[in-house]
Design a protein around this motif. Structure first.
Motif, PDB file in Angstrom:
ATOM      1  N   ARG A   1       7.971   8.118  -4.419  1.00  0.00           N
ATOM      2  CA  ARG A   1       9.199   8.790  -4.533  1.00  0.00           C
ATOM      3  C   ARG A   1       8.986  10.210  -4.798  1.00  0.00           C
ATOM      4  O   ARG A   1       9.394  11.443  -4.166  1.00  0.00           O
ATOM      5  CB  ARG A   1      10.132   8.134  -5.155  1.00  0.00           C
ATOM      6  CG  ARG A   1      11.595   9.052  -5.391  1.00  0.00           C
ATOM      7  CD  ARG A   1      12.416   9.005  -4.121  1.00  0.00           C
ATOM      8  NE  ARG A   1      13.764   9.787  -4.210  1.00  0.00           N
ATOM      9  CZ  ARG A   1      14.591   9.493  -4.607  1.00  0.00           C
ATOM     10  NH1 ARG A   1      15.149   8.229  -5.026  1.00  0.00           N
ATOM     11  NH2 ARG A   1      15.742  10.319  -4.669  1.00  0.00           N
ATOM     12  N   ARG A   2       8.256  10.395  -5.907  1.00  0.00           N
ATOM     13  CA  ARG A   2       8.137  11.706  -6.526  1.00  0.00           C
ATOM     14  C   ARG A   2       7.213  12.694  -5.620  1.00  0.00           C
ATOM     15  O   ARG A   2       7.598  13.697  -5.189  1.00  0.00           O
ATOM     16  CB  ARG A   2       7.257  11.699  -7.817  1.00  0.00           C
ATOM     17  CG  ARG A   2       7.170  12.932  -8.397  1.00  0.00           C
ATOM     18  CD  ARG A   2       6.227  12.853  -9.874  1.00  0.00           C
ATOM     19  NE  ARG A   2       5.217  11.815  -9.687  1.00  0.00           N
ATOM     20  CZ  ARG A   2       3.942  12.519  -9.177  1.00  0.00           C
ATOM     21  NH1 ARG A   2       3.778  13.604  -8.797  1.00  0.00           N
ATOM     22  NH2 ARG A   2       2.890  11.781  -9.138  1.00  0.00           N
TER      23      ARG A   2
ATOM     24  N   ARG B   1       0.795  -1.241  -0.008  1.00  0.00           N
ATOM     25  CA  ARG B   1      -0.194  -0.025  -0.019  1.00  0.00           C
ATOM     26  C   ARG B   1       0.825   1.092  -0.022  1.00  0.00           C
ATOM     27  O   ARG B   1       1.930   1.248   0.770  1.00  0.00           O
ATOM     28  CB  ARG B   1      -1.109  -0.005   0.999  1.00  0.00           C
ATOM     29  CG  ARG B   1      -1.841   1.388   1.304  1.00  0.00           C
ATOM     30  CD  ARG B   1      -3.255   0.811   1.814  1.00  0.00           C
ATOM     31  NE  ARG B   1      -4.032   2.183   2.013  1.00  0.00           N
ATOM     32  CZ  ARG B   1      -3.777   3.283   2.742  1.00  0.00           C
ATOM     33  NH1 ARG B   1      -2.760   3.437   3.533  1.00  0.00           N
ATOM     34  NH2 ARG B   1      -4.629   4.229   2.527  1.00  0.00           N
ATOM     35  N   VAL B   2       0.625   2.100  -0.827  1.00  0.00           N
ATOM     36  CA  VAL B   2       1.555   3.389  -1.080  1.00  0.00           C
ATOM     37  C   VAL B   2       0.529   4.462  -0.111  1.00  0.00           C
ATOM     38  O   VAL B   2      -0.693   4.612  -0.536  1.00  0.00           O
ATOM     39  CB  VAL B   2       1.608   3.685  -2.561  1.00  0.00           C
ATOM     40  CG1 VAL B   2       2.273   5.166  -2.709  1.00  0.00           C
ATOM     41  CG2 VAL B   2       2.347   2.614  -2.942  1.00  0.00           C
TER      42      VAL B   2
ATOM     43  N   ALA C   1      14.263   3.245   3.262  1.00  0.00           N
ATOM     44  CA  ALA C   1      15.096   2.601   2.068  1.00  0.00           C
ATOM     45  C   ALA C   1      14.342   3.339   0.624  1.00  0.00           C
ATOM     46  O   ALA C   1      12.971   3.588   0.580  1.00  0.00           O
ATOM     47  CB  ALA C   1      14.489   1.100   1.764  1.00  0.00           C
ATOM     48  N   VAL C   2      15.237   3.907   0.105  1.00  0.00           N
ATOM     49  CA  VAL C   2      14.757   4.740  -1.213  1.00  0.00           C
ATOM     50  C   VAL C   2      15.329   4.043  -2.626  1.00  0.00           C
ATOM     51  O   VAL C   2      16.480   3.537  -2.514  1.00  0.00           O
ATOM     52  CB  VAL C   2      15.649   6.219  -0.974  1.00  0.00           C
ATOM     53  CG1 VAL C   2      15.415   6.947  -2.109  1.00  0.00           C
ATOM     54  CG2 VAL C   2      15.205   6.675   0.384  1.00  0.00           C
ATOM     55  N   THR C   3      14.289   4.114  -3.316  1.00  0.00           N
ATOM     56  CA  THR C   3      14.490   3.631  -4.498  1.00  0.00           C
ATOM     57  C   THR C   3      14.198   4.524  -5.658  1.00  0.00           C
ATOM     58  O   THR C   3      13.746   5.562  -5.310  1.00  0.00           O
ATOM     59  CB  THR C   3      13.784   2.332  -5.037  1.00  0.00           C
ATOM     60  OG1 THR C   3      12.328   2.663  -5.029  1.00  0.00           O
ATOM     61  CG2 THR C   3      13.917   1.070  -3.857  1.00  0.00           C
ATOM     62  N   GLU C   4      14.325   4.177  -6.993  1.00  0.00           N
ATOM     63  CA  GLU C   4      13.900   5.308  -7.701  1.00  0.00           C
ATOM     64  C   GLU C   4      12.518   5.581  -7.931  1.00  0.00           C
ATOM     65  O   GLU C   4      11.991   6.847  -8.144  1.00  0.00           O
ATOM     66  CB  GLU C   4      14.286   4.740  -9.450  1.00  0.00           C
ATOM     67  CG  GLU C   4      13.845   5.752 -10.536  1.00  0.00           C
ATOM     68  CD  GLU C   4      14.225   5.056 -11.888  1.00  0.00           C
ATOM     69  OE1 GLU C   4      13.773   5.372 -12.639  1.00  0.00           O
ATOM     70  OE2 GLU C   4      15.614   4.665 -11.963  1.00  0.00           O
ATOM     71  N   ARG C   5      11.635   4.691  -7.452  1.00  0.00           N
ATOM     72  CA  ARG C   5      10.166   4.743  -7.498  1.00  0.00           C
ATOM     73  C   ARG C   5       9.477   5.227  -6.144  1.00  0.00           C
ATOM     74  O   ARG C   5       8.427   5.511  -5.966  1.00  0.00           O
ATOM     75  CB  ARG C   5       9.524   3.829  -8.295  1.00  0.00           C
ATOM     76  CG  ARG C   5       9.923   3.815  -9.635  1.00  0.00           C
ATOM     77  CD  ARG C   5       9.043   2.727 -10.385  1.00  0.00           C
ATOM     78  NE  ARG C   5       9.199   2.949 -11.861  1.00  0.00           N
ATOM     79  CZ  ARG C   5       8.391   2.343 -12.515  1.00  0.00           C
ATOM     80  NH1 ARG C   5       7.676   1.653 -12.363  1.00  0.00           N
ATOM     81  NH2 ARG C   5       8.648   2.670 -14.022  1.00  0.00           N
ATOM     82  N   SER C   6      10.185   4.639  -5.121  1.00  0.00           N
ATOM     83  CA  SER C   6       9.434   4.525  -3.791  1.00  0.00           C
ATOM     84  C   SER C   6      10.367   4.916  -2.579  1.00  0.00           C
ATOM     85  O   SER C   6      11.647   4.835  -2.752  1.00  0.00           O
ATOM     86  CB  SER C   6       8.808   3.240  -3.528  1.00  0.00           C
ATOM     87  OG  SER C   6       9.932   2.416  -3.545  1.00  0.00           O
TER      88      SER C   6
END
Length: 153
Positions: A134-135, A6-7, A103-108
């Motif tokens: 992430r955005r 869930r975001v 934890a940071v990824t390109e999308r989240s």
């Protein structure tokens, strides 16, 4: 508390601490203050002490460095591999922090593996994880950094 897939929506709120004459940063997840979410969790789990134990982070009391780096888990001035998201209600983050792995990824961006380092036997496995797009997370951080900069002028 939340399913990993869930975001959610994150906000970084700046509140005035009249008792200390400073500003504090309190994260909110889906409109609920992280201080309230952890209080509910700890009280339901029968943890003691619990309830109104946490406060926001106070940049004027501790130099976390750029807050965008801090909330990406890249602060160099914290204890261990986890990042404090909350401090003690007294205003000192080291007194009674709530820490998490960020934890940071390109999308989240995901907050998980929560702990209260002064009570290592506490089990926070049911708290979180909190996952954000992430955005939107970065936009919330940008707003926080602009607000903090305006307060320092």
């Amino acid at each position: 508390m939340r399913e990993a897939h869930r975001v959610g929506r994150v906000q970084f709120l700046i509140r005035v601490r009249d008792d200390l004459n400073v500003h504090e940063v309190v994260p909110a997840v889906d409109g609920a203050l992280l201080t309230d979410l952890v209080d509910v969790f700890e009280l339901a789990a029968g943890m003691q002490p619990a309830g109104a134990a946490y406060g926001g982070l106070i940049p004027a009391f501790f130099r976390f460095g750029p807050l965008d780096k801090h909330f990406h888990g890249r602060s160099t001035s914290t204890m261990g591999p986890k990042t404090p998201l909350l401090g003690c209600e007294c205003g000192e983050w080291g007194c009674w922090p709530l820490t998490a792995r960020i934890a940071v990824t390109e999308r989240s961006v995901t907050w998980d593996a929560f702990e209260q380092p002064h009570r290592p036997t506490r089990d926070y496995a049911g708290f979180g994880p909190f996952r954000f797009e992430r955005r939107r997370y970065d936009a919330a951080l940008e707003g926080l950094c602009l607000e903090i900069a305006a307060l320092e002028v």
